[in-house]
Design an enzyme around this catalytic site. Sequence first.
Site, short mmCIF file in Angstrom:
data_model
loop_
_atom_site.label_atom_id
_atom_site.label_comp_id
_atom_site.label_asym_id
_atom_site.label_seq_id
_atom_site.Cartn_x
_atom_site.Cartn_y
_atom_site.Cartn_z
N ALA A 16 -10.96 -6.94 -9.14
CA ALA A 16 -11.97 -5.79 -8.36
C ALA A 16 -12.88 -5.05 -9.24
O ALA A 16 -13.98 -4.73 -8.97
CB ALA A 16 -11.01 -4.90 -7.70
N ASP A 75 -2.46 -9.41 1.18
CA ASP A 75 -1.53 -9.85 2.33
C ASP A 75 -2.26 -9.65 3.71
O ASP A 75 -1.44 -10.40 4.70
CB ASP A 75 -0.20 -8.78 2.40
CG ASP A 75 -0.42 -7.25 2.31
OD1 ASP A 75 -1.64 -6.90 2.81
OD2 ASP A 75 0.17 -6.83 1.82
N ASP A 111 -5.91 -1.05 -2.41
CA ASP A 111 -4.57 -1.34 -2.10
C ASP A 111 -4.00 -2.04 -3.22
O ASP A 111 -3.77 -3.41 -3.21
CB ASP A 111 -4.39 -1.79 -0.84
CG ASP A 111 -2.85 -2.02 -0.43
OD1 ASP A 111 -2.00 -1.12 -0.99
OD2 ASP A 111 -2.63 -2.72 0.33
#
Lengths: 497, 534
Positions: A342, A287, A359
């Site tokens: 990731a 985001d 996150d």
Amino acid sequence: MQWLLLLSVLVIATCGIIYELIAGTLASYLLGDSVTQFSTIIGTYLFSMGIGSWLAKYIKKNLVQNFIVIEIIIGLIGGCSSLFLFFIFNQVEQFRVLLYFTVSITGILVGAEIPLVMRMLQGKIEFSELISRVFSFDYIGALLASVIFPIWLVPQLGLEKTSLFFGILNILVALVAAYKLAPRKSSAPLKFAGFAALFILVILFVFSHKITRNIEKEHYGERIIISQTSPYQRIILTESGGHLRLFLNGNLQFSTKDEYRYHEALVHPAVQMAGKINNALILGGGDGMALRELLKYPSISQILLVDLDAAMTKLFTHNPRLKSLNSGSFKNPRATVKNEDAFRFLRENKSVYDLIIVDFPDPSNFSIGKLYSNAFYSELKKHLSDSGTAVIQCTSPWAAPLSFWCIENTLRSVNLNTLPYHTLVPSFGDWGFIIASKQNKLQLNRPLPNHLKYLDSSIFVTMQHFPKDIGPRPTEVNNLQNQILVAYFEEEWKHVQ
Amino acid sequence: METRSINRKQFIVLISSFFGAGILWAFFKRFFTPKAKSPSVVRTQPDAKTGHLVRQNIDAHKSNKPSVPIAIIGGGISGMVAAWWLKKNHFNEFVLYELESNTGGNSSAHKNESGMYPLGAHYLPIPNTNQPELLEFLEEINCITGWQNKLPIYNEYQLCLHPKEALYIRGVWQGELIPTYGLNENEIKQNEKFNAKMQAFSVLKGKDGKEAFTIPMAHCSTDPEILELDKISMKNWMLQQGLNAPHLLWYVDYCCSDDFGANSSLVSAWAGIHYFTSRKGRGANSNAEQVLTWPQGNGFLAEALRSKISAHIQPNMLGYGVEKKENNWNISLFDKNKNSHFLQNANAVILAVPSFVRQHLYKNNASFPSNYHPWLVDTIQLKAEFFEEQKPAWDNVLYGSPSLGYIFNGHQETALPVQNRNITFFHAFSSQNPAETRKYLENSSNQHLLSGVLRDLEKMHLNITQQIISHHLHIWGHGMVSPGINSLWNPKRIESQKAPLRMAFAHTDISGISIFEEGFYQGIQAANKILKEL
Ligand SMILES: Cc1cc2nc3c(=O)[nH]c(=O)nc-3n(C[C@H](O)[C@H](O)[C@H](O)COP(=O)(O)OP(=O)(O)OC[C@H]3O[C@@H](n4cnc5c(N)ncnc54)[C@H](O)[C@@H]3O)c2cc1C
């Protein structure tokens, strides 16, 4: 002729009820509160049928041709209605208006059919016979529709295909009528229109699963302004009272009401505990809000954000409303975005970072649980400079204390020092974070910046305090072989919800 | 008015139009539900045709190859380990002949666009710590990444990830392979009793002070009292113990088939118990229940071995005769590529081929009849949606089925996205007459064989058939030797495995239990024997 028309009454009645049921079902899927939806839709539908019957008296001539035309239009509108409603559901704010409009139109057209058929049969059968036969067939059709709809149609075909199928039946009635009943000379255009409509519906029927695949069908009790399905997740953005909320796979990610609390707490303490930060890495955080916080430090020259989902980062780069939430961070020349897993990124790259922000969504399944494992943290450690810090969002220590402390124990198991802290984010509850580092002593090297909305150094001290009920506790280390964190998490959140 | 007759007509029309609508419906459903195009099928098997030449008396002209100190015939795990061990001992003058175009034998692998997959062996349980050479090898190839408190730390990406296994039983998936779901009290008691008995066996020692059950086999106690267990079948032993619950008998059948390719009626109780009790491996980050696995299964280990000895390997070469020539050995070879025959003179020879081949190669030894049960292995490429929706474990088994279920070859991946991946389905055909079963499999059409596979898979995952992209069927005519009743510890068998001077036998058949660790052990033993005798 007589039986043909009576049969068409049956088909029309069945189709009509089916369209109405579809509209009701869809409305309760999308808007919730099925009692209200069904009763208002049935009401509107019946009332529209009344209007249709009344309007039928204005059709004076060419009964058969008009009957066929109406039949084709019903087939098209009714057949496409569920696709259409699904489709506009994301796009248009006046979904309700269009819903009732569609229901009314189908109601009116179906309402006009019965009087037309009766007039076509007039004189061929005795009046009392006529009335009783037409209505018997009408009601048989209604019964048929309402029984097969829930038992057979919806589970077998789904809503879209059901409506298209009945649209096709309507068109077939029109075509049969065009061949059997219409006067020769005027029937050609009708036949053509019938086949064209049939063609359209059949094509839609074949491809309907492709069309609707990406359409979100759930509702969140709030107005949905974006709904997308990426290969990884369902992204839903809702709005209410001027605040936006983002859901990934149904889990709340942020509310604009208090996301600053979450992101300030996530980013700034870790920044101030690290040594000098040249380059930073954000894992997840598609985001762009953690990025926004980081960009407030002009001295950080490079920030790489690795998020699996290109759909997320694209939305938050280009959508005007969403990019304003992260202050257009993705366009900042200091920021680079990589859409990659990731774990794979860490395993396949060698670069070292002074700050790593992790996150990810909560560890609610094994795919995400891997990203909280000791193997993952070992990889993370290889990428962390000696004076660097990493910070990890760690779910709620109040709702899921075992999960929280399991993450802490897992970080320690790979010889990282940790500093757990938590704070209240009203939309989420009491939320936890852990800073991990190779440094021996984790403390704020510099005070927290002044311009923050929520966080300051004195509050940060209280955030590090854990009352007894959510305090440290022994847990197993989460590894790829036991995925114990997912088990803890499931167990603990089960009791919360 | 003839209202009546019209009504009847109407009625008939009504009914028939319902039928019409039904037919129309069926038509739509059939033709307009998107239909997957039918999956492609590839079928392979070891090169039996060339292999069978060993049975014939070949009288062909043979050109001479320059003589070598050591020749190894057979490039399975055992042969390659022997080669690796020779090299480790600084002995570099040897050649390894392999019949197939690639080494690996039962531990071979293949690949398609969705990744690698095993054709046979697919896991290695955490090895016992009494095989230092094996641990050394695993450390060389980074399966062991370090040591902690004298225990190996296993590579976390190669230890089977969670969830390791799942059993589909009575409509639910349970997380262990031993059935526990929906048992009554008696059945639960039987599980407990069975586990307790196995626990006792695993710590049992014979009068000679050796462990009753361990790996390698050669380290097991030869206490006659324990070896009595080799004289009855596992099934009968279970029944004698009062362990007769159907779910438990199925489970033991499943386990025996998994390791021996034959069910509990066909293998000895000693062998059956060995399966449950011999694995005592430990690691700093793992235990005996864990396994090491890779997308390509033990093809990973075979490839690691191959890369260490690749310069010595000569593929596509059949060895079909070994004869004493003065103090040396003359080996007859057939080169598949050149379609020509050679004679290889060697000071020493290691026969790393199964016993049923060896008895033709070297006729002087007494042979011992063993059964080799055939296996069907089907690797199925499936669409990503399948994995997203079903989230299979690594090993997925169907309760009640004689098959072994399937493994998910993409299981060790840590990264998303979920993509098209392979699963590999295994079925060992236990039967009294393996030769007949071999023939049956050979003569069965692909479609027939696949229908059996799909019957099981559909039970586990409804509509999986629609998600299939391709099949690779591999048939092992002689899968692995099965430790039948009175076979493993039969003095005649043991005698038949003894090789003369400067010849060594290396194969899991020597142990009689076909697992990687035994192949490894036999490879080392064979190399050591030759190094000593040369
Ligand atoms: C379907 C299946 C699944 C299995 N799963 C497992 C598992 O999961 N874990 C496990 O540990 N074990 C498993 N096994 C057991 C497996 O057999 C052993 O692990 C191991 O691979 C055996 O190696 P080997 O060298 O003893 O024998 P083989 O693999 O039989 O090697 C013999 C080699 O010799 C070659 N050869 C034969 N004849 C000649 C000739 N005349 N000239 C030249 N070359 C010749 C063959 O081509 C072959 O390469 C499985 C076996 C099968 C069949």
